[in-house]
Design a protein around this motif. Structure first.
Motif, PDB file in Angstrom:
ATOM      1  N   LEU A 247      -4.791 -87.786  -3.197  1.00 25.14           N
ATOM      2  CA  LEU A 247      -3.541 -88.457  -2.867  1.00 25.14           C
ATOM      3  C   LEU A 247      -2.660 -87.506  -2.077  1.00 25.14           C
ATOM      4  CD1 LEU A 247      -2.940 -90.108  -6.346  1.00 25.14           C
ATOM      5  CD2 LEU A 247      -3.699 -91.259  -4.273  1.00 25.14           C
ATOM      6  N   GLN A 248      -2.065 -88.019  -1.018  1.00 22.26           N
ATOM      7  CA  GLN A 248      -1.229 -87.198  -0.158  1.00 22.26           C
ATOM      8  C   GLN A 248       0.222 -87.207  -0.643  1.00 22.26           C
ATOM      9  OE1 GLN A 248      -2.862 -85.480   2.539  1.00 22.26           O
ATOM     10  NE2 GLN A 248      -4.458 -86.219   1.161  1.00 22.26           N
ATOM     11  N   SER A 249       0.945 -86.143  -0.344  1.00 23.72           N
ATOM     12  CA  SER A 249       2.365 -86.088  -0.695  1.00 23.72           C
ATOM     13  C   SER A 249       3.120 -87.179   0.045  1.00 23.72           C
ATOM     14  CB  SER A 249       2.948 -84.709  -0.348  1.00 23.72           C
ATOM     15  OG  SER A 249       2.299 -83.695  -1.077  1.00 23.72           O
ATOM     16  N   THR A 250       4.028 -87.823  -0.648  1.00 21.69           N
ATOM     17  CA  THR A 250       4.782 -88.926  -0.057  1.00 21.69           C
ATOM     18  C   THR A 250       6.245 -88.582   0.187  1.00 21.69           C
ATOM     19  OG1 THR A 250       5.251 -89.810  -2.260  1.00 21.69           O
ATOM     20  CG2 THR A 250       3.292 -90.648  -1.142  1.00 21.69           C
ATOM     21  N   ILE A 251       6.711 -87.463  -0.353  1.00 21.57           N
ATOM     22  CA  ILE A 251       8.096 -87.091  -0.163  1.00 21.57           C
ATOM     23  C   ILE A 251       8.234 -85.593  -0.413  1.00 21.57           C
ATOM     24  CG2 ILE A 251       8.862 -87.448  -2.552  1.00 21.57           C
ATOM     25  CD1 ILE A 251      11.385 -88.823  -1.396  1.00 21.57           C
ATOM     26  N   ALA A 311       5.798 -83.211  -2.566  1.00 22.97           N
ATOM     27  CA  ALA A 311       5.264 -82.055  -1.862  1.00 22.97           C
ATOM     28  C   ALA A 311       5.738 -80.773  -2.525  1.00 22.97           C
ATOM     29  CB  ALA A 311       5.694 -82.084  -0.396  1.00 22.97           C
ATOM     30  N   GLU A 312       4.903 -79.754  -2.469  1.00 22.99           N
ATOM     31  CA  GLU A 312       5.288 -78.469  -3.050  1.00 22.99           C
ATOM     32  C   GLU A 312       6.589 -77.984  -2.419  1.00 22.99           C
ATOM     33  OE1 GLU A 312       3.534 -73.925  -3.596  1.00 22.99           O
ATOM     34  OE2 GLU A 312       2.174 -75.594  -3.140  1.00 22.99           O
ATOM     35  N   GLY A 313       7.480 -77.524  -3.262  1.00 23.50           N
ATOM     36  CA  GLY A 313       8.770 -77.046  -2.793  1.00 23.50           C
ATOM     37  C   GLY A 313       9.847 -78.104  -2.780  1.00 23.50           C
ATOM     38  N   TRP A 314       9.537 -79.313  -3.252  1.00 26.04           N
ATOM     39  CA  TRP A 314      10.542 -80.378  -3.259  1.00 26.04           C
ATOM     40  C   TRP A 314      11.740 -79.987  -4.100  1.00 26.04           C
ATOM     41  CZ3 TRP A 314      12.366 -83.044  -7.533  1.00 26.04           C
ATOM     42  CH2 TRP A 314      11.704 -82.785  -8.742  1.00 26.04           C
ATOM     43  N   ASP A 315      11.497 -79.114  -5.105  1.00 21.36           N
ATOM     44  CA  ASP A 315      12.580 -78.668  -5.983  1.00 21.36           C
ATOM     45  C   ASP A 315      13.062 -77.273  -5.637  1.00 21.36           C
ATOM     46  OD1 ASP A 315      10.286 -77.340  -6.663  1.00 21.36           O
ATOM     47  OD2 ASP A 315      10.462 -77.666  -8.825  1.00 21.36           O
ATOM     48  N   GLY A 316      12.638 -76.756  -4.466  1.00 17.71           N
ATOM     49  CA  GLY A 316      13.063 -75.430  -4.038  1.00 17.71           C
ATOM     50  C   GLY A 316      12.231 -74.305  -4.602  1.00 17.71           C
ATOM     51  N   GLN A 317      11.126 -74.627  -5.299  1.00 18.27           N
ATOM     52  CA  GLN A 317      10.280 -73.594  -5.878  1.00 18.27           C
ATOM     53  C   GLN A 317       8.899 -73.654  -5.261  1.00 18.27           C
ATOM     54  OE1 GLN A 317      10.239 -73.680 -10.153  1.00 18.27           O
ATOM     55  NE2 GLN A 317      12.363 -74.382 -10.281  1.00 18.27           N
TER      56      GLN A 317
END
Length: 925
Positions: A247-251, A311-317
């Protein structure tokens, strides 16, 4: 009803509308504006706009009661954006089941509601979970507080522990070593809209295009975040069409504006091959996989669902270290309750076993259903049926099932026959049966509103139709024109529907007639998004919005039970469905719907079928050649070569497509298609064994590479190749005129070309020349595959044929495999009437032993092994000695025949004179 002469005008109008509908569905292709995106679905738009931890909840009154953990969940008064809405505490319940399963339920406390709302309960999905699930529950004796008073832990003796964080609310599962596996609400995105009284100034109606949803019960959505720790990728949540298995990142960072993955059963014509939009079925189950572990999450909810993969980093980490890796997801539903399952793995096969121990394993199909199926919308008449059937015989091509679409009926009235085109349906079916072949006819849920149609009259008189918001029988449009739809949520109606499949009620049917459920999303041509309005009312006052994704599940269930009842519970049913939900695997097969004759849809079929398999539905496939359009000869051949490995192997085409029976594309292409179909029939013993495995532990028949090689990171994103069981790897050809293809062969063992026996090294990619004769396929070293290599008209005529064993030796000259055999049609295997043998080649000895030696088989089946093919055996081996546990088998010696001089050496042992069902051993001297 008035009988004024003006009735003629509406009749003309209805006819025109019907013709328009049929024309519309014939030419219609994907139109984005026909379907509701997230930003036009208030519950989805609202959830996507929220920031983490803006709404917080607190757990109180946590205790162990009746072996479960129970608590209250309070929304903090200072959080949220609807302070004027009364917030009542929610009820939280946690249960644990054997084998690494945890269940979380969150619902309203109905005792705290105002009197005006106490009669309305939120919908809870029934009939999907296995009835004996509670027998697996583990008793929770107590809750232990941690040193940090904000945490409570209850320990389980199954390799994991669950932790409840009180404030803010969070639940996570970790290993006993302390490594997190799964969590819910780690990012504070949980929200639960409770049913409430409407204020005078409020408008609950929602509009989409020309349709109005009255929403009489108002907002009732639920959302939360789920995190998978140690995961490189997530998979699952069918159904959508994509050429990517993960599954691909959607946001999130680096993601262009994208829709969430949508689970909402819809009749989507010529669906896009790269889209997260929902199509025909929905299974809200996600599998996460990383190098060290796998896990899974399942939300038992049948309302529209939208799921974001962040997506990785959506929360700033960032999560650079392996132990820190995680994938965060957000789950949103329009209605229902939280009824969620956590599966802790740690192996992929364990996750599927855990999930299917909750929702059920794949129904064991009748043997004929694993053969080749020939279908078209529509075979015109009996002469056409006989001509197609004869064509397979004339061209020496086996097949098992001939299908009839909607035109075989009397004016789209199901359970009827067009008497002009099909005057002798029983004789027609019996003629097919004489060749060991079966027939399938279509039965859809839309019932023609015709007072002369006895089925419609019965529905109306009994009040069995789904109701509109005003309480009248819902009247929608589908193939017959004006139609109504059975209320399949009602168990009384389902039981009544089952009786319609009896030989007495389904006049013209025979025991060799099986069923196809199409359009059961349900499809309504003039409905919002071509389906039922959400404010329709079902049994018990349930709104359609609450159970939409269950409709096809119940329809297939009733059809399957109808065939089961027709055979007095003794004959296995076969029912194909287009719409499905979790648990549908217990009732038959599915296919991926109205695909298109192009190379992209051929390529997309592989991740689609793999994804279905990863969610417990092992019996699936895509229309060979593409439903819409006209495939060129090369595309059609490549599709047959690939499709012969699908678990469900059927060719199908739209009535506007040119005829495409396998012999219509020239002599050379006929030979190539024949060979592809022969490959399938030769492997039927292997497929039957794999379906037995699926019915026991939930393992897919068609598997991603990483399912068999979970620590090989190269396999995690492979979407163009796949495994059949644990022994065969297949690589499709997806580009017209392709001359070479790169094939990655996993692991540290060798692989043998399935046709030539040539060996290839594992753990690397190979650039191979592409041949028109076949697509690349390989047998894994260390495996034994049972086959049959005499081709008949159908699989049922191969029953008495002898077997071949293909032994692919690994570097230590060892191999193993198994075979499962029963009568192929009844349920007597449940009483022990089967053979299940284990083959082992080690130290120069091939042995066959009963897998359950203490189990006396009630199935008599003494078929010989006529050939044993050994790949990778040292060339100095000369002779064999046969030893058998059967006293009536002669001891003897026989020659080894060199089959090929290529590397590796392949020998054939001819006529070893041993039975497939006996214990025996064979020594290479």
């Amino acid at each position: 009803m008035s009988s004024v002469p003006a009735i003629k005008l509406p009749s003309i109008f209805l006819l025109l509308l019907l013709l328009f509908s049929i024309h519309f569905t014939s030419i219609h292709s994907w139109k984005k504006e026909e379907f509701r995106p997230c930003n036009e679905a208030p519950f989805c738009k609202r959830t996507r706009s929220r920031k983490p931890h803006t709404t917080t909840f607190t757990v109180s009154n946590l205790s162990a009661l009746d072996g479960k953990l129970k608590a209250r969940l309070h929304q903090n008064s200072e959080s949220g954006s609807q302070d004027s809405v009364p917030i009542r505490p929610l009820l939280l319940e946690l249960s644990v089941y054997r084998g690494g399963i945890m269940r979380l339920k969150i619902d309203e406390d109905y005792n705290l509601r105002p009197d005006s709302l106490k009669e309305k309960t939120r919908f809870q999905v029934q009939d999907v979970l296995l009835q004996d699930l509670d027998d697996m529950r583990v008793w929770i004796p107590k809750v232990e507080r941690s040193k940090d008073p904000s945490f409570s832990t209850f320990y389980i003796k199954h390799g994991f522990e669950a932790v409840v964080k009180h404030n803010p609310f969070e639940i996570f599962v970790r290993t006993t070593a302390g490594d997190r596996v799964l969590s819910i609400n780690s990012h504070g995105l949980f929200d639960f809209e409770q049913l409430r009284e409407k204020k005078e100034e409020e408008t609950w109606e929602e509009r989409f295009r020309s349709h109005t949803d009255t929403r009489p019960n108002g907002p009732q959505s639920i959302s939360f975040d789920v995190s998978f720790y140690g995961a490189n990728f997530v998979y699952g949540i069918p159904q959508h069409a994509s050429t990517s298995l993960p599954l691909q990142s959607t946001i999130g960072p680096g993601v262009d504006h994208s829709e969430p993955y949508r689970l909402f059963n819809l009749d989507v014509f010529e669906y896009l091959h790269e889209s997260p939009f929902g199509i025909y079925g929905s299974i809200p189950f996600m599998v996460a996989h990383g190098r060290k572990r796998s896990s899974g999450f399942f939300w038992l909810n049948a309302a529209e669902m939208q799921i974001d993969v962040l997506a990785e980093g959506w929360d700033g980490q960032t999560h650079s270290e392996e132990h820190e890796k995680r994938i965060d997801t957000v789950w949103m539903s329009e209605a229902g309750i939280v009824d969620a399952f956590f599966f802790v793995g740690p192996e992929p096969k364990e996750v599927l076993r855990q999930y299917t121990s909750v929702t059920g394993t794949q129904a064991m199909p009748p043997q004929f259903a694993m053969g080749y199926h020939q279908c078209r919308w529509n075979y015109r008449d009996e002469a056409d049926v006989y001509g197609v059937d004869a064509g397979f015989d004339d061209h020496d091509i086996p097949y098992d099932v001939l299908w009839l679409d909607i035109e075989h009926t009397d004016g789209k009235r199901y359970f009827t026959w067009d008497k002009a085109s099909f005057p002798n349906p029983v004789e027609m079916q019996n003629n097919l049966t004489a060749k060991g072949r079966q027939m399938v006819t279509i039965v859809d849920p839309h019932i023609k509103r015709d007072e002369s149609f006895s089925l419609h009259k019965e529905f109306t008189q009994k009040g069995y139709y789904t109701k509109d918001a005003s309480g009248k029988d819902f009247d929608g449009w589908c193939w017959p024109g004006s139609s109504s739809y059975p209320d399949m949520l009602n168990p009384e109606i389902r039981e009544w529907w089952e009786d319609k499949f009896s030989l007495k009620n389904y006049v013209g049917s025979t025991p060799s007639l099986y069923i196809w459920n199409d359009m059961n999303e349900p499809s309504v041509f003039n409905g919002p998004e071509l389906t039922m309005p959400r404010d329709l009312v079902h049994y018990g006052g349930v709104e359609h919005r609450e159970m939409h994704n269950l409709y096809g599940f119940y329809f297939q269930m009733a059809s399957s039970n109808g065939l089961l009842k027709r055979g007095d519970g003794k004959i296995r049913p076969f029912v194909l469905t287009r719409a499905f939900f979790a648990g549908s695997q217990r009732y038959g097969a599915m296919w991926t719907g109205d695909n298109t004759a192009d190379w992209d849809h051929l390529k997309a079929s592989v991740p689609m079928v793999l994804t279905i398999g990863l969610t417990g539905f092992a019996f699936s496939g895509a229309d060979i050649g593409g439903f819409f359009g006209n495939p060129g000869a090369e595309l059609l051949v490549r599709w047959y070569q690939l499709g012969s490995f699908y678990p469900f192997f059927r060719a199908h085409a739209h009535h506007d497509s040119s005829r495409r029976e396998p012999w219509l594309f020239g002599e050379r292409n006929t030979a190539l298609i024949r060979e592809a179909i022969h490959v399938r029939y030769s492997l039927l013993p292997y497929y039957y064994t794999l379906f037995r495995e699926a019915s026991v532990n939930g393992s897919p028949v068609m598997r991603p590479l990483w399912y068999e090689f979970p620590s090989d990171t190269e396999t995690f994103t492979k979407s163009e190749s796949f495994m059949i069981g644990n022994s065969i790897l297949v690589q499709g050809i997806y580009i017209q005129g392709q001359k070479t293809v790169s094939v990655y062969l996993p692991g540290g063992q060798s692989w043998y070309d399935l046709r030539s026996g040539v060996t290839f090294s594992g753990g690397m990619s190979h650039d191979l020349k592409v041949s028109e004769d076949n697509i690349p396929s390989f047998q894994k070293a260390g495996t034994i595959i049972p086959k049959k290599e005499r081709f008949r008209r159908s699989s049922t005529q191969m029953v008495d044929d002898p077997y071949t064993l293909v032994i692919a030796l690994n570097d230590t000259l060892c191999a193993e495999g198994e075979i499962y055999i029963d009568d192929g049609k009844s349920f007597e295997y449940e009483q022990g009437a089967y053979i299940h043998s284990y083959f082992l080649f080690s130290n120069g000895i091939l042995s066959s032993t009963n897998i359950i030696p203490t189990h006396p088989s009630k199935f008599s089946f003494n078929r010989l092994i006529e050939r044993i093919v050994l790949l990778g055996i040292p060339s100095e081996s000369k002779r064999i000695l046969i030893e058998s546990a059967r006293h009536d088998l002669d001891m003897g010696v026989g020659p080894l025949t060199l089959r090929t001089g290529s590397n590796p050496v392949a020998f054939v042992i001819k006529k070893p004179n041993v039975s497939i069902g006996d214990d025996w051993s064979l020594r290479i001297l």
